[in-house]
Design an enzyme around this catalytic site. Sequence first.
Site, PDB file in Angstrom:
ATOM      1  N   LYS A   1       0.842  -1.201   0.000  1.00 31.33           N
ATOM      2  CA  LYS A   1       0.000   0.000   0.000  1.00 31.33           C
ATOM      3  C   LYS A   1       0.875   1.248   0.000  1.00 31.33           C
ATOM      4  O   LYS A   1       0.651   2.181  -0.785  1.00 31.33           O
ATOM      5  CB  LYS A   1      -0.931   0.001   1.224  1.00 31.33           C
ATOM      6  CG  LYS A   1      -2.097  -0.953   1.090  1.00 31.33           C
ATOM      7  CD  LYS A   1      -2.833  -1.176   2.410  1.00 31.33           C
ATOM      8  CE  LYS A   1      -3.867  -2.292   2.204  1.00 31.33           C
ATOM      9  NZ  LYS A   1      -4.474  -2.781   3.448  1.00 31.33           N
TER      10      LYS A   1
ATOM     11  N   ASP B   1     -11.373   2.867   3.741  1.00 29.51           N
ATOM     12  CA  ASP B   1     -11.758   1.457   3.694  1.00 29.51           C
ATOM     13  C   ASP B   1     -13.263   1.292   3.523  1.00 29.51           C
ATOM     14  O   ASP B   1     -13.732   0.202   3.166  1.00 29.51           O
ATOM     15  CB  ASP B   1     -11.361   0.770   5.011  1.00 29.51           C
ATOM     16  CG  ASP B   1     -10.180  -0.169   4.882  1.00 29.51           C
ATOM     17  OD1 ASP B   1      -9.952  -0.672   3.769  1.00 29.51           O
ATOM     18  OD2 ASP B   1      -9.504  -0.399   5.892  1.00 29.51           O
TER      19      ASP B   1
ATOM     20  N   GLN C   1      -5.137  -1.565   9.461  1.00 24.35           N
ATOM     21  CA  GLN C   1      -5.091  -2.897   8.854  1.00 24.35           C
ATOM     22  C   GLN C   1      -5.782  -3.923   9.758  1.00 24.35           C
ATOM     23  O   GLN C   1      -5.516  -3.978  10.958  1.00 24.35           O
ATOM     24  CB  GLN C   1      -3.619  -3.289   8.606  1.00 24.35           C
ATOM     25  CG  GLN C   1      -3.426  -4.608   7.900  1.00 24.35           C
ATOM     26  CD  GLN C   1      -3.904  -4.611   6.455  1.00 24.35           C
ATOM     27  OE1 GLN C   1      -3.927  -3.585   5.786  1.00 24.35           O
ATOM     28  NE2 GLN C   1      -4.291  -5.769   5.966  1.00 24.35           N
TER      29      GLN C   1
HETATM   30  N1  GUN Z   1      -7.357  -6.872   5.837  1.00 24.17           N
HETATM   31  C1  GUN Z   1      -7.686  -7.589   4.733  1.00 24.17           C
HETATM   32  N2  GUN Z   1      -8.315  -6.818   3.837  1.00 24.17           N
HETATM   33  C2  GUN Z   1      -8.380  -5.584   4.370  1.00 24.17           C
HETATM   34  C3  GUN Z   1      -8.898  -4.353   3.915  1.00 24.17           C
HETATM   35  O1  GUN Z   1      -9.449  -4.216   2.821  1.00 24.17           O
HETATM   36  N3  GUN Z   1      -8.760  -3.302   4.763  1.00 24.17           N
HETATM   37  C4  GUN Z   1      -8.183  -3.405   5.983  1.00 24.17           C
HETATM   38  N4  GUN Z   1      -8.109  -2.324   6.760  1.00 24.17           N
HETATM   39  N5  GUN Z   1      -7.681  -4.535   6.443  1.00 24.17           N
HETATM   40  C5  GUN Z   1      -7.780  -5.620   5.636  1.00 24.17           C
END
Ligand code: GUN
Length: 292
Positions: free
Chosen positions: A53, A120, A97
């Site tokens: 990311k 998100d 996350q």
């Molecule tokens: N863990 C797995 N997929 C995601 C996501 O799309 N966002 C976040 N914050 N954590 C994740």
Amino acid sequence: MAKLIDGKLYAEGLRKRIAIAVAELKRDHNLIPGLAVVLVGEDPASKVYVANKAKQTVEVGMNSWEHKMPADTSEADLLAMVQKLNDDPSVHGILVQMPVPKHIDSAKVLNTIDPAKDVDGFHVVNVGRLSTGQDALVACTPTGCVMLAKDTLGDLSGLNAVVIGRSNIVGKPVAQLLLTENCTVTIAHSRSKDLASIVRGADLVIAAVGRPEMVKGDWIKLGACVIDVGINRIERDGKNKLVGDCDFASCEAVAGSITPVPGGVGPMTIACLLHNTVKAAAAIKGVKLPEM
Ligand code: GUN
């Protein structure tokens, strides 16, 4: 044989358009969108996601901050970190996350994020806005699925869509997005009775159930579009392998189009996260969102 839906290629194109939009915001409004990612603990898969990311955020010209916190971080300390990012005007997107360690209430954390910075799309306000048809920040993987489906099929209006999986991260939001696209939507899941016959009625299948190779080719209607969200690590013939929720070989023989794993939905998630960050930055600053 099904047409392969190349999510890697689509995501590359989207990131190029995002980079142009970011350059325009910088030039016309002195605005540099910024994304802050918070990682609690040492989960190896999460570390890889977070590093990817950050790398892609910088590549499109945005600001990126990574906040790594130890696994024994208290809920109060994590909430304080989120509040600090809410109050920071250079931060336009906040992502914590998931999963967070068990002693932390993830819903409380997600609902502490300023909904305007919730890239998100997991805050109840954004979930509610999506389900009532209001402008919202929408979860990234579902957005990526619908982008690929529309790129492949064109207008989705009137299609029978079957979503397999009911998670808050994928199943429920992708069903809402497909309703917005005027699909007839069925949400099935691992406990659904006679899943095979439900899936046989689908023009569009979204598999997000988290079970390796569960969906078989004889469940798929001839010519259907299959979007496989699963990323499952399995061992086969003594080797580690990534497989989706669909049994690729048998589904590919029947489907009209299908996403591979890897290289299908996976690369779309981060591209949509960057897309949301640009959208959030323009909305917070009150400027027009460039085309992307
Ligand atoms: N863990 C797995 N997929 C995601 C996501 O799309 N966002 C976040 N914050 N954590 C994740």
